[in-house]
Design a protein around this motif. Structure first.
Motif, PDB file in Angstrom:
ATOM      1  N   HIS A 198       0.840  -1.205   0.000  1.00  0.00           N
ATOM      2  CA  HIS A 198       0.000   0.000   0.000  1.00  0.00           C
ATOM      3  C   HIS A 198       0.875   1.255   0.000  1.00  0.00           C
TER       4      HIS A 198
ATOM      5  N   HIS B 127       1.742   5.087  -2.469  1.00  0.00           N
ATOM      6  CA  HIS B 127       1.126   6.034  -3.395  1.00  0.00           C
ATOM      7  C   HIS B 127       2.185   6.748  -4.229  1.00  0.00           C
TER       8      HIS B 127
ATOM      9  N   ARG C  82     -14.155   8.592  -8.776  1.00  0.00           N
ATOM     10  CA  ARG C  82     -15.496   8.682  -8.210  1.00  0.00           C
ATOM     11  C   ARG C  82     -16.500   7.957  -9.098  1.00  0.00           C
TER      12      ARG C  82
ATOM     13  N   GLU D 128      -6.080   2.354  -5.301  1.00  0.00           N
ATOM     14  CA  GLU D 128      -6.901   2.256  -4.108  1.00  0.00           C
ATOM     15  C   GLU D 128      -8.326   2.656  -4.455  1.00  0.00           C
TER      16      GLU D 128
ATOM     17  N   GLY E 226     -11.611   4.086  -3.338  1.00  0.00           N
ATOM     18  CA  GLY E 226     -11.976   4.966  -2.226  1.00  0.00           C
ATOM     19  C   GLY E 226     -13.452   5.262  -2.118  1.00  0.00           C
TER      20      GLY E 226
ATOM     21  N   GLN F 234     -15.467   4.715   0.194  1.00  0.00           N
ATOM     22  CA  GLN F 234     -15.853   5.224   1.512  1.00  0.00           C
ATOM     23  C   GLN F 234     -15.796   6.745   1.558  1.00  0.00           C
ATOM     24  N   TYR F 235     -14.891   7.334   0.795  1.00  0.00           N
ATOM     25  CA  TYR F 235     -14.780   8.792   0.771  1.00  0.00           C
ATOM     26  C   TYR F 235     -15.978   9.444   0.086  1.00  0.00           C
TER      27      TYR F 235
ATOM     28  N   HIS G  44     -10.341   0.773   0.280  1.00  0.00           N
ATOM     29  CA  HIS G  44     -10.201   1.529   1.527  1.00  0.00           C
ATOM     30  C   HIS G  44     -11.392   1.224   2.427  1.00  0.00           C
TER      31      HIS G  44
ATOM     32  N   GLY H 180      -9.879   6.852   8.725  1.00  0.00           N
ATOM     33  CA  GLY H 180      -9.843   7.990   7.816  1.00  0.00           C
ATOM     34  C   GLY H 180      -9.276   9.234   8.460  1.00  0.00           C
TER      35      GLY H 180
ATOM     36  N   ARG I 116     -12.242  13.463   9.990  1.00  0.00           N
ATOM     37  CA  ARG I 116     -12.234  13.464   8.525  1.00  0.00           C
ATOM     38  C   ARG I 116     -13.566  13.938   7.950  1.00  0.00           C
TER      39      ARG I 116
ATOM     40  N   PHE J 265     -17.377  11.628   3.448  1.00  0.00           N
ATOM     41  CA  PHE J 265     -16.797  10.441   4.088  1.00  0.00           C
ATOM     42  C   PHE J 265     -17.747   9.918   5.150  1.00  0.00           C
TER      43      PHE J 265
ATOM     44  N   ASP K  75       0.976   2.804   3.570  1.00  0.00           N
ATOM     45  CA  ASP K  75       0.166   3.928   3.094  1.00  0.00           C
ATOM     46  C   ASP K  75       1.091   5.113   2.847  1.00  0.00           C
TER      47      ASP K  75
END
Length: 331
Positions: A35, A37, A130, A157, A159, A161-162, A189, A193, A197, A205, A287
């Motif tokens: 993990h 970036h 998205r 990743e 995302g 959840q965001y 993910h 967070g 967040r 989120f 991460d």
């Protein structure tokens, strides 16, 4: 006095308040970080104290509020972001020094830049963005090229959840169907967070969308899908164990969690998964976002974990990820 990143990464951080970095040698056992970036710089990054003891409450009247809620405590070691333009070079140098291969996520062109700089160290990964209001046909085409002609290895990743969206939401299902068809593992993910967040930095989120059990409908629709639950669904340990029991091809990574929460809590969470019988599905990760010294520091947390046997440490640092990613036989 500020400790340089090079010195920090090589320090023996022994004692109750720190963890030791791995020795430097051509004989260092291999490690896989599942993990990371890809980026050039992280202008938002500030020096951080890993494994902070507390997250501070805030009052909206007093703003601006800190986006991660970290306290202002003093610590040793402290992790510093890379100087401008040096992040990729410094992280790749640490990977070479510590004998680490890493799954690096990001936009395809950015990941290719990292892979070109260190093809033996970088395992490329990318994902859709998205799903709410997005051009799904364009995103699917991009992924088909990435995982076909370009040889990318992991879809992540992811995302959702965001966006406040469940991983089992049908708006994302076409991407998971593609991953199952191509036999590509997915990294989603789930869980942590950062403190505050939702109310400070990302209003869409939702902590509830990090519940590992939300994966069940997705896994029922795609029974051959290999899933990496990022951040091990922290802090929902009971639901995480329930999912692992019901689905034997689900793995977890401990990235982010390993350094951004109190050390006692991190160790307790990892120990629960291992003691429950899932030591062969816990994978090491950082991460990695901004701080090159983070890799040596977090490796040390596993190496110094007195509740893990040497075999369990090797499983977490290498063997489990090698099996999940189908790289090679365990070492």
């Amino acid at each position: 006095m500020r400790v340089t990143l090079t010195l920090l990464a090589g320090m023996a951080l022994a004692g109750s308040g720190s963890a030791s970095a791995q020795n430097t040698s051509s004989e260092v056992a291999p490690i896989i970080d599942v993990h990371m970036h890809a980026m050039d710089d992280a202008p938002w990054a500030t020096p951080v104290c890993p494994n902070q003891a507390r997250f501070e409450a805030s009052d909206p009247k007093n703003g601006p509020e800190a986006s991660f809620g970290w306290s202002k405590e003093e610590c040793s070691p402290k992790l510093y972001p890379a100087p401008k333009g040096e992040y990729m070079k410094m992280v790749l140098a640490e990977m070479e020094r510590l004998n680490v291969r890493g799954v690096v996520f990001g936009e395809p062109d950015q990941v290719k830049k990292w892979q070109a700089a260190s093809p033996a160290r970088v395992i490329p990964g990318t994902s859709f963005g998205r799903v709410a209001g997005s051009d799904s046909a364009k995103q699917l085409k991009m992924l088909e090229v990435a995982f076909g002609k370009d040889g990318f290895k992991v879809m992540g990743e992811i995302g959702l959840q965001y966006e406040g969206i469940s991983p089992s939401d049908m708006r994302a299902d076409q991407y998971f169907a593609l991953a199952e068809k191509l036999d590509i593992p997915v990294a989603i993910h789930m869980g942590t967070g950062g403190s505050g967040r939702a109310n400070v930095a990302m209003p869409t989120f939702r902590g509830s969308m990090g519940d590992p059990l939300l994966l069940e409908d997705l896994l029922a629709r795609h029974p051959k899908l290999r899933v990496q639950v990022m951040h091990a669904g922290y802090p929902m340990i009971d639901n995480m164990l329930t999912l692992l029991q019901a689905n034997s091809h689900v793995y977890v990574d401990i990235a982010g969690l390993i350094w951004s929460y109190p050390r006692k809590e991190v160790n307790r969470y990892i120990e629960r998964m291992v003691d429950a019988g899932f030591g062969d599905r816990v994978m090491y990760g950082t991460d990695q976002l901004a701080w090159p010294g983070l890799m040596a520091y977090s490796i040390g947390l596993i190496q110094n974990a007195d509740y893990l046997s040497q075999e369990q440490k090797r499983d977490i640092l290498y063997n489990n990820a090698s099996r999940f990613l189908r790289l090679e036989q365990p070492k």
